[in-house]
Motif scaffolding. Structure first.
Motif, PDB file in Angstrom:
ATOM      1  N   ASN A   1       0.820  -1.220   0.000  1.00 48.32           N
ATOM      2  CA  ASN A   1       0.000   0.000   0.000  1.00 48.32           C
ATOM      3  C   ASN A   1       0.848   1.262   0.000  1.00 48.32           C
ATOM      4  O   ASN A   1       0.457   2.281  -0.576  1.00 48.32           O
ATOM      5  CB  ASN A   1      -0.945  -0.001   1.195  1.00 48.32           C
ATOM      6  CG  ASN A   1      -2.077  -0.996   1.029  1.00 48.32           C
ATOM      7  OD1 ASN A   1      -2.372  -1.446  -0.093  1.00 48.32           O
ATOM      8  ND2 ASN A   1      -2.727  -1.342   2.125  1.00 48.32           N
TER       9      ASN A   1
ATOM     10  N   LEU B   1       0.578   3.908  -2.863  1.00 45.61           N
ATOM     11  CA  LEU B   1       0.306   5.316  -2.572  1.00 45.61           C
ATOM     12  C   LEU B   1       1.273   6.212  -3.345  1.00 45.61           C
ATOM     13  O   LEU B   1       0.868   7.257  -3.883  1.00 45.61           O
ATOM     14  CB  LEU B   1       0.423   5.564  -1.068  1.00 45.61           C
ATOM     15  CG  LEU B   1       0.301   7.009  -0.594  1.00 45.61           C
ATOM     16  CD1 LEU B   1      -1.083   7.580  -0.930  1.00 45.61           C
ATOM     17  CD2 LEU B   1       0.568   7.114   0.904  1.00 45.61           C
TER      18      LEU B   1
ATOM     19  N   SER C   1       0.228   6.261  -6.953  1.00 45.20           N
ATOM     20  CA  SER C   1      -1.062   6.931  -7.181  1.00 45.20           C
ATOM     21  C   SER C   1      -0.937   8.437  -7.268  1.00 45.20           C
ATOM     22  O   SER C   1      -1.844   9.120  -7.753  1.00 45.20           O
ATOM     23  CB  SER C   1      -2.044   6.569  -6.058  1.00 45.20           C
ATOM     24  OG  SER C   1      -1.636   7.131  -4.821  1.00 45.20           O
ATOM     25  N   ARG C   2       0.183   8.976  -6.799  1.00 42.62           N
ATOM     26  CA  ARG C   2       0.388  10.422  -6.849  1.00 42.62           C
ATOM     27  C   ARG C   2       1.004  10.870  -8.183  1.00 42.62           C
ATOM     28  O   ARG C   2       1.146  12.073  -8.419  1.00 42.62           O
ATOM     29  CB  ARG C   2       1.305  10.855  -5.711  1.00 42.62           C
ATOM     30  CG  ARG C   2       0.731  10.599  -4.325  1.00 42.62           C
ATOM     31  CD  ARG C   2       1.771  10.928  -3.270  1.00 42.62           C
ATOM     32  NE  ARG C   2       1.268  10.738  -1.921  1.00 42.62           N
ATOM     33  CZ  ARG C   2       2.011  10.869  -0.814  1.00 42.62           C
ATOM     34  NH1 ARG C   2       3.286  11.200  -0.930  1.00 42.62           N
ATOM     35  NH2 ARG C   2       1.478  10.677   0.376  1.00 42.62           N
TER      36      ARG C   2
ATOM     37  N   VAL D   1       0.367   0.409 -10.865  1.00 42.25           N
ATOM     38  CA  VAL D   1      -0.554   0.125  -9.758  1.00 42.25           C
ATOM     39  C   VAL D   1      -1.349  -1.133 -10.055  1.00 42.25           C
ATOM     40  O   VAL D   1      -1.538  -2.007  -9.180  1.00 42.25           O
ATOM     41  CB  VAL D   1      -1.483   1.333  -9.510  1.00 42.25           C
ATOM     42  CG1 VAL D   1      -2.599   0.964  -8.539  1.00 42.25           C
ATOM     43  CG2 VAL D   1      -0.688   2.519  -8.971  1.00 42.25           C
TER      44      VAL D   1
ATOM     45  N   SER E   1      -5.736  -0.628  -0.800  1.00 41.14           N
ATOM     46  CA  SER E   1      -5.072  -0.956  -2.068  1.00 41.14           C
ATOM     47  C   SER E   1      -5.931  -0.515  -3.250  1.00 41.14           C
ATOM     48  O   SER E   1      -5.437   0.145  -4.198  1.00 41.14           O
ATOM     49  CB  SER E   1      -4.814  -2.462  -2.140  1.00 41.14           C
ATOM     50  OG  SER E   1      -4.153  -2.933  -0.983  1.00 41.14           O
TER      51      SER E   1
ATOM     52  N   ASN F   1      -6.183   3.271  -3.680  1.00 42.12           N
ATOM     53  CA  ASN F   1      -5.023   3.852  -4.359  1.00 42.12           C
ATOM     54  C   ASN F   1      -5.172   3.750  -5.879  1.00 42.12           C
ATOM     55  O   ASN F   1      -4.817   4.673  -6.627  1.00 42.12           O
ATOM     56  CB  ASN F   1      -3.741   3.147  -3.905  1.00 42.12           C
ATOM     57  CG  ASN F   1      -3.301   3.566  -2.524  1.00 42.12           C
ATOM     58  OD1 ASN F   1      -3.438   4.722  -2.145  1.00 42.12           O
ATOM     59  ND2 ASN F   1      -2.764   2.623  -1.757  1.00 42.12           N
TER      60      ASN F   1
ATOM     61  N   GLN G   1      -7.815   6.350  -6.904  1.00 43.35           N
ATOM     62  CA  GLN G   1      -7.256   7.705  -6.893  1.00 43.35           C
ATOM     63  C   GLN G   1      -6.301   7.905  -8.064  1.00 43.35           C
ATOM     64  O   GLN G   1      -6.164   9.012  -8.593  1.00 43.35           O
ATOM     65  CB  GLN G   1      -6.554   7.967  -5.568  1.00 43.35           C
ATOM     66  CG  GLN G   1      -7.506   8.078  -4.382  1.00 43.35           C
ATOM     67  CD  GLN G   1      -6.776   8.294  -3.065  1.00 43.35           C
ATOM     68  OE1 GLN G   1      -5.563   8.424  -3.053  1.00 43.35           O
ATOM     69  NE2 GLN G   1      -7.511   8.310  -1.980  1.00 43.35           N
ATOM     70  N   CYS G   2      -5.637   6.826  -8.463  1.00 44.40           N
ATOM     71  CA  CYS G   2      -4.758   6.911  -9.633  1.00 44.40           C
ATOM     72  C   CYS G   2      -5.584   7.175 -10.903  1.00 44.40           C
ATOM     73  O   CYS G   2      -5.200   7.985 -11.755  1.00 44.40           O
ATOM     74  CB  CYS G   2      -3.963   5.627  -9.765  1.00 44.40           C
ATOM     75  SG  CYS G   2      -2.584   5.742 -10.919  1.00 44.40           S
TER      76      CYS G   2
END
Length: 845
Positions: free
Chosen positions: A691, A695, A698-699, A709, A733, A736, A739-740
């Motif tokens: 995770n 994370l 995902s940014r 991911v 998980s 993320n 959010q991606c």
């Protein structure tokens, strides 16, 4: 005239005065008249206080006499004996020097028998024993034995007597050198064929009892029995006492039964039974203690041994109940006291309750929570003492003892009563009056410290804290019970439990100044200082704790400071762990400072222990939370050190390094570390490990991020199914991944893929509030308000069920989007949904 043998002259000189020697042996004695005169006077008891210059002259003259002739050899012996009676550290050194010179020159002098007789050596050992007991010499028993053995090597005619070895055994036992005492005993038995006395055997047994080694005592007793050495009942009593101290009641009771049956041909005495009862008391088995006491009173059982129980015997049984922890302990002890009083009044037993009996029963009642009955018993004891205050038969057994009554205050502090602190204060005032009446003096500091400890346990409000402060001020103003370091320590811990860190630091400085100004009672001890450091850490005041710890380290490194207090490894670990919890920007730097102190003290051999795993883990946590640009580098180096020296390093430590890498946007290195854990790492990754890397990806606003991911999530599924690793993707998980998708909206069909993931999460019961919001944001980024509204409807239904707590901003953002699209009705409907959820939240609350 024929020459008289010098042996006869020497023996005569030991028994006869100088004038008689001259009359009987004038030709032989004429040649050493000056020496006889000189050293007869030196050895006299009337010349014990001769000047140092004379003693130095005597010492040097002794060495000259040794070398000159066989006749003057005897005069040096007189000088040695004079030194052996001085009982000073210098006398030990001087006598040993003379003895060494005599041993070196004895072989070069023609004599008819050995000059170094055992009486002279015994005198030297007796002198050393007396000086060693007074603490005037640092020559240990092992060092003394080594010197005597060296002399024996130079002089084959020299040997230690049984008396000298027995004295060495006594001192070795007093110095807790039980192994040396045993070696000396076996030397008596096997090398010198000397039969030791029972006292010597028991001394060796007592040596192992002092260091709590009952198995060694048992082995020695068996060896002594096989050699048919003279053991007595005290030998077995020493063994039983050691078993009592080590809480081995079963073996102690077994030996007691064998002794009572006459297996070892010795008769048990009162000490024997007391030792076994102590073993049962230390292990909390009062029923078995009562059974032994009953058999002692049975004339057809152990009562035939003519061992009569006394008050001490009954007090040990009462102590069994007091230490048992049984809820019936107080009542059983009280029943015993009432029976004793009845038997004593009827003249059935010669056992009368004394102040220890009452104190033990009071302690048992307080431990059982029956504090009120304990106070009633104190009143009865007080009235019984006041009936005949002038009767010696009564007053000597029930003289009021304040220290035996302090358990009542402690009992109130542990009670569940609402007014427990008030009741303890009332009894404290009662003790003050009692002390003034009976002792004609105020209470001592120890009782005041017990009351301060009661405040430390019970005080919770500002008013109660103020009363504790008032007690401290009263102690400082008195002359009879000035506060010591323990007083300050208890009150400071009370302040820290209530987060009064500032006042606690003021008192720490106050007690430091008092000790610096010469108040010995305020000298800090090692245990209390380490405890205070941990209390500051629990109060979330790591800076204050670090200040105390640093000051202790500085004093340890200062060569001008003697008897400096050593911090333990737990104090270092607590301070670093407190910094790790503080989330301070400078926490990592402070932790490194504490770590450097520990490392330096360990390298300088001031502290035996170096940095342990707990400290390194806390240090790693500090760097994982740090905002420093090189935090990931420091965290990685600490992890490498832990993996090398601490095999207990686990996945949580690797996750801390991953956290530091993610915080510093070191995506590639985080991914590489995770890959190394999967392929050949010393520990397997867990869900948190994945995770953290998810994370980080995902940014990133790139197609490669979404692909990575998705790869990692598929890898988690594969590892979970094929290898059985506990890495099944959880809601974090998948969030993320969502959010991606939300961040990379330019990817074709990103919103559709995100909604597919959401549906799978709903089916697996893994969807969270943020899952719905992420998909909703994906549709809104694509301008599809209809699909975003559908997701919001799903979220609304879940919130209505009470599964999630809604956030107004998410409903407001969708409503604003509809408002911007001129769909006012839909916007109003969404806000009405929010208003209805507010009513649902009130209903659930």
């Amino acid at each position: 005239m024929s020459r008289i043998p010098l042996v006869a002259v020497r023996r005569a000189r030991r028994l006869l005065p100088y004038s008689i020697i001259m009359n009987v042996f004038p030709p032989a004695a004429y040649q050493f008249v000056p020496q006889i005169k000189c050293y007869s006077s030196i050895g006299s008891s009337h010349h014990d206080n001769i000047a140092p210059s004379d003693t130095e002259t005597a010492r040097m003259r002794a060495f000259e006499l040794i070398k000159s002739s066989r006749d003057s050899f005897m005069d040096a012996e007189q000088v040695l004996l004079w030194w052996a009676h001085q009982r000073t550290s210098e006398s030990v050194a001087r006598s040993m020097q003379i003895l060494q010179q005599m041993a070196r020159h004895e072989l070069s002098i023609e004599v008819q028998d050995a000059h170094l007789d055992r009486k002279m050596v015994n005198a030297i050992v007796i002198n050393w024993q007396a000086v060693y007991k007074d603490g005037q010499t640092t020559l240990s028993p092992r060092g003394m034995l080594q010197k005597l053995d060296d002399i024996a090597t130079d002089c084959p005619t020299f040997s230690l007597s049984g008396k000298a070895i027995s004295m060495l055994i006594d001192v070795a036992v007093q110095s807790d050198e039980a192994l040396l005492a045993e070696q000396l005993l076996r030397r008596l038995l096997y090398e010198q064929s000397f039969a030791p006395s029972t006292h010597t055997l028991n001394t060796v047994l007592q040596g192992y009892s002092n260091v709590n080694q009952p198995l060694k005592i048992q082995q020695l007793i068996q060896d002594f029995q096989n050699l048919e050495l003279p053991l007595d009942i005290n030998s077995y009593n020493i063994f039983l006492s050691c078993l009592a101290n080590n809480q081995q009641p079963d073996l102690a009771e077994q030996y007691l039964q064998d002794l009572c049956r006459g297996v070892y041909h010795v008769t048990p005495n009162q000490w024997t039974f007391h030792a076994v009862l102590h073993a049962l008391a230390n292990s909390g088995q009062p029923e078995r203690a009562e059974a032994i006491l009953a058999r002692l009173y049975d004339p057809y059982d152990w009562g035939a041994l003519n061992v009569r129980p006394d008050t001490t015997t009954v007090n040990i049984v009462l102590a069994c109940w007091a230490r048992s922890g049984s809820p019936q302990a107080g009542q059983r002890a009280l029943d015993w006291l009432q029976e004793l009083q009845a038997w004593s009044a009827a003249g059935m037993m010669n056992v009368e309750p004394d102040v220890i009996t009452y104190g033990t029963v009071i302690h048992a009642l307080c431990v059982s929570g029956q504090v009120e009955q304990a106070e009633t018993l104190v009143q009865n004891m007080y009235q019984q003492y006041m009936k005949q205050p002038g009767d010696a038969s009564n007053s000597h057994t029930l003289v009021p003892n304040v220290k035996l009554l302090t358990p009542i205050m402690e009992g109130w502090s542990k009670s569940d009563a609402v007014d427990r602190l008030l009741r303890a204060e009332q009894f404290f005032e009662f003790l003050k009056d009692w002390a003034r009446y009976f002792l004609e003096a105020p209470l001592d500091r120890a009782v005041y410290n017990v009351m301060m400890d009661v405040y430390g346990r019970c005080a919770t409000t500002d008013d109660e804290l103020g009363r504790a402060e008032k007690l401290l001020q009263n102690m400082k103003q008195s002359t009879d019970h000035q506060p010591n370091f323990a007083t300050y320590s208890i009150f400071i811990q009370l302040l820290l439990r209530q987060r009064r860190v500032g006042r606690a630091e003021e008192l720490m400085e106050e007690v430091r100044v008092r000790f610096k100004e010469g108040d010995v009672a305020c000298r800090p001890d090692e245990r209390s200082m380490n405890q205070l450091i941990r209390c500051f850490c629990r109060a979330e005041a790591p800076e204050a704790a670090a200040k105390l710890l640093t000051r202790m380290c500085e004093r340890l490194c200062d060569p001008q400071v003697t008897n400096a207090i050593k911090p333990d490894i737990a104090s270092f670990g607590s301070v670093v762990a407190s910094f790790a919890r503080s989330n301070s920007d400078a926490a990592a730097e402070h932790a490194e400072s504490i770590y450097s102190w520990l490392k330096e003290l360990h390298q300088r051999r001031i502290l035996a222990e170096g940095p342990d795993y707990r400290l390194q883990r806390s240090r790693l946590a500090c760097w994982s939370k740090s905002r420093s640009t090189n935090s990931h580098v420091r965290a990685s180096s600490i992890l490498s050190l832990m993996a090398k020296h601490h095999p207990e390093t686990d996945v949580g430590d690797y996750n801390k390094v991953l956290t530091a890498l993610v915080r510093q946007w070191k995506l590639k290195r985080a991914d590489e570390l995770l890959s190394s854990m999967i392929t050949d790492g010393p520990v397997d990754p867990d869900v948190t490990s994945f995770n953290l890397v998810l994370l980080a990806w995902s940014r990133v606003n790139a197609l490669s991020a979404v692909e990575r991911v998705q790869e990692l999530i598929e890898l988690m599924k594969t590892l979970s199914c094929d290898k059985g690793w506990l890495v099944e993707p959880d809601s974090i998980s998948y969030n993320n991944l969502l959010q991606c998708f939300a961040r990379n909206t330019k990817i074709p069909d990103a919103a559709e893929k995100a909604e597919v993931v959401l549906q799978s999460m709903i089916s697996a019961n893994k969807a969270s509030y943020i899952s719905y919001v992420s998909v909703m944001n994906c549709w809104m980024a694509n301008g599809n308000l209809h699909r975003a509204g559908k997701v919001l409807d799903l979220l609304y239904e879940e919130c209505k069920k009470g599964r999630f707590t809604p956030d107004r901003k998410h409903f407001q953002s969708v409503a604003d989007a509809y408002q911007a699209a001129d769909d006012t009705n839909k916007a109003d409907a969404i806000m009405e949904m929010w208003q209805s959820l507010k009513q649902v939240r009130r209903r659930y609350h």
